[in-house]
Each structure stands twice: as C-alpha cells, then as structure tokens.
Design a protein around this motif. Structure first.
Motif, PDB file in Angstrom:
ATOM      1  N   VAL A  71       0.835  -1.202   0.000  1.00 63.20           N
ATOM      2  CA  VAL A  71       0.000   0.000   0.000  1.00 63.20           C
ATOM      3  C   VAL A  71       0.871   1.253   0.000  1.00 63.20           C
ATOM      4  O   VAL A  71       0.567   2.230  -0.682  1.00 63.20           O
ATOM      5  CB  VAL A  71      -0.974  -0.011   1.211  1.00 63.20           C
ATOM      6  N   ALA A  72       1.964   1.221   0.745  1.00 61.05           N
ATOM      7  CA  ALA A  72       2.861   2.378   0.804  1.00 61.05           C
ATOM      8  C   ALA A  72       3.661   2.536  -0.486  1.00 61.05           C
ATOM      9  O   ALA A  72       4.284   3.568  -0.707  1.00 61.05           O
ATOM     10  CB  ALA A  72       3.808   2.239   1.987  1.00 61.05           C
ATOM     11  N   GLY A  73       3.651   1.524  -1.333  1.00 61.64           N
ATOM     12  CA  GLY A  73       4.378   1.575  -2.595  1.00 61.64           C
ATOM     13  C   GLY A  73       5.865   1.328  -2.446  1.00 61.64           C
ATOM     14  O   GLY A  73       6.632   1.595  -3.360  1.00 61.64           O
ATOM     15  N   GLU A  74       6.265   0.817  -1.283  1.00 59.38           N
ATOM     16  CA  GLU A  74       7.687   0.557  -1.044  1.00 59.38           C
ATOM     17  C   GLU A  74       8.187  -0.624  -1.870  1.00 59.38           C
ATOM     18  O   GLU A  74       9.196  -0.530  -2.554  1.00 59.38           O
ATOM     19  CB  GLU A  74       7.928   0.278   0.436  1.00 59.38           C
ATOM     20  N   ALA A  75       7.485  -1.734  -1.770  1.00 58.14           N
ATOM     21  CA  ALA A  75       7.921  -2.943  -2.471  1.00 58.14           C
ATOM     22  C   ALA A  75       6.769  -3.945  -2.505  1.00 58.14           C
ATOM     23  O   ALA A  75       5.842  -3.859  -1.711  1.00 58.14           O
ATOM     24  CB  ALA A  75       9.113  -3.570  -1.762  1.00 58.14           C
ATOM     25  N   LEU A  76       6.859  -4.841  -3.432  1.00 57.79           N
ATOM     26  CA  LEU A  76       5.905  -5.944  -3.497  1.00 57.79           C
ATOM     27  C   LEU A  76       6.644  -7.180  -3.011  1.00 57.79           C
ATOM     28  O   LEU A  76       7.529  -7.706  -3.695  1.00 57.79           O
ATOM     29  CB  LEU A  76       5.397  -6.147  -4.927  1.00 57.79           C
ATOM     30  N   ARG A  77       6.318  -7.612  -1.814  1.00 58.18           N
ATOM     31  CA  ARG A  77       6.957  -8.792  -1.239  1.00 58.18           C
ATOM     32  C   ARG A  77       5.929  -9.547  -0.410  1.00 58.18           C
ATOM     33  O   ARG A  77       4.912  -8.984   0.011  1.00 58.18           O
ATOM     34  CB  ARG A  77       8.170  -8.408  -0.411  1.00 58.18           C
ATOM     35  N   ALA A  78       6.228 -10.799  -0.168  1.00 56.07           N
ATOM     36  CA  ALA A  78       5.319 -11.647   0.598  1.00 56.07           C
ATOM     37  C   ALA A  78       5.568 -11.471   2.086  1.00 56.07           C
ATOM     38  O   ALA A  78       6.689 -11.215   2.516  1.00 56.07           O
ATOM     39  CB  ALA A  78       5.503 -13.102   0.204  1.00 56.07           C
ATOM     40  N   ASP A  79       4.500 -11.612   2.839  1.00 52.80           N
ATOM     41  CA  ASP A  79       4.605 -11.665   4.294  1.00 52.80           C
ATOM     42  C   ASP A  79       5.074 -13.082   4.627  1.00 52.80           C
ATOM     43  O   ASP A  79       4.352 -14.042   4.364  1.00 52.80           O
ATOM     44  CB  ASP A  79       3.247 -11.364   4.914  1.00 52.80           C
ATOM     45  N   PRO A  80       6.268 -13.244   5.203  1.00 57.70           N
ATOM     46  CA  PRO A  80       6.834 -14.592   5.380  1.00 57.70           C
ATOM     47  C   PRO A  80       5.932 -15.558   6.147  1.00 57.70           C
ATOM     48  O   PRO A  80       5.748 -16.699   5.718  1.00 57.70           O
ATOM     49  CB  PRO A  80       8.140 -14.348   6.122  1.00 57.70           C
ATOM     50  N   GLU A  81       5.377 -15.127   7.268  1.00 54.36           N
ATOM     51  CA  GLU A  81       4.545 -16.025   8.080  1.00 54.36           C
ATOM     52  C   GLU A  81       3.247 -16.370   7.365  1.00 54.36           C
ATOM     53  O   GLU A  81       2.821 -17.529   7.344  1.00 54.36           O
ATOM     54  CB  GLU A  81       4.237 -15.394   9.450  1.00 54.36           C
ATOM     55  N   ALA A  82       2.614 -15.357   6.774  1.00 55.26           N
ATOM     56  CA  ALA A  82       1.343 -15.606   6.077  1.00 55.26           C
ATOM     57  C   ALA A  82       1.556 -16.471   4.835  1.00 55.26           C
ATOM     58  O   ALA A  82       0.728 -17.339   4.525  1.00 55.26           O
ATOM     59  CB  ALA A  82       0.682 -14.286   5.703  1.00 55.26           C
ATOM     60  N   ALA A  83       2.663 -16.258   4.125  1.00 56.47           N
ATOM     61  CA  ALA A  83       2.946 -17.049   2.921  1.00 56.47           C
ATOM     62  C   ALA A  83       3.172 -18.509   3.287  1.00 56.47           C
ATOM     63  O   ALA A  83       2.637 -19.421   2.626  1.00 56.47           O
ATOM     64  CB  ALA A  83       4.157 -16.482   2.196  1.00 56.47           C
TER      65      ALA A  83
END
Length: 148
Positions: A71-83
């Motif tokens: 949302v902040a537009g910083e990066a597109l990455r996965a949430d490790p625990e949720a993934a």
C-alpha cells in the motif's frame, strides 16, 4: 532306408512339451514388462500430481503479500509467516507433506512436496512403494503492461 516322413514322426516325439515351456516363459516375461509399464506410468502420474500440488501451494503463498509495503508503494513482497501458512494450508488440503521456503527479498516462494506411490504389480517382486517428489515456485511480479 528311412523315409523323410518316418524321420519327422520320430523327431516330433522328442520336442513334445517344448512349446508349453516356451509359452510359460514368454507369458511371465510379458506380464513383467506390462507390470513395469503400468507401475512406471503410475509413478509418473504421481510425480505430475506432486509437481502440480507444489506449484499451486507456491501460488497460494504468493497471494499472501505484505500489505503495509504494498500500500505504501515501497515494495511488493510476501509476508513470510502468512505465505508459509497459506502454502502449508494448501498442502494439508491436498493431503501431502512438503517444505516451504521464501527468498531473502520475499519475492519468490519455493515448495517441495514428497510422497509415496503404492505399486500395483511390482509388489509381487517385493517393491511395495516408490518415493515421488515435486517442486514448484512462484515469483511475485507487478506491472501494467509487463512485469517490472
């Protein structure tokens, strides 16, 4: 002097039962070849399923992006625990076991699935099961017209 016919009559008696032994050996060999082909095809199907399950589990993990960074537009990455939880949930629903890993930058998920294929014909030879494994990975991409 013996005639050819008398010679053939005497010769036929010596080979009596020879074709039965040959037929038994060939039949056993053909059944073995058919069994190997069927169990080989079954193992290939099990490996294809393991690959498909691993791929889908990696895709499920890829859906668990880190919303704060996205949302902040910083990066597109996965949430490790949720993934990892999403991949493990998919594996559990599929009835398989596997391992899940996430790259250090959080953009690539890799899933490895392992299982067993229960043989149908090779169990007669003492091989009751064969191990199978599958691998799948998914990379997070974003972009409007092409991946960035």
């Amino acid at each position: 002097m013996r005639t050819v016919e008398a010679w053939w009559r005497s010769r036929r008696g010596e080979d009596r039962g020879g074709i039965a032994v040959y037929t038994a050996i060939v039949t056993i060999a053909l059944l073995g070849i058919i069994g190997l082909a069927l169990d080989g095809a079954g193992k290939l199907r099990a490996m294809e399923r393991a690959d498909a399950v691993a791929m889908e589990a990696a895709r499920a993990a890829g859906q668990a992006i880190d919303p704060a960074a996205a949302v902040a537009g910083e990066a597109l990455r996965a949430d490790p625990e949720a993934a990892e939880a999403a991949a493990r949930a998919y594996l559990a629903r599929a009835g398989t076991q596997g391992s899940v890993s996430l790259s250090s930058d959080g953009t690539q998920m890799t899933v490895t699935v392992s299982g067993m294929y229960a043989t149908k014909f090779l169990s007669v030879a003492g091989i009751s099961s064969m191990s199978v494994s599958g691998h799948g990975s998914a990379r997070l991409l974003h972009g409007v017209t092409q991946p960035e």
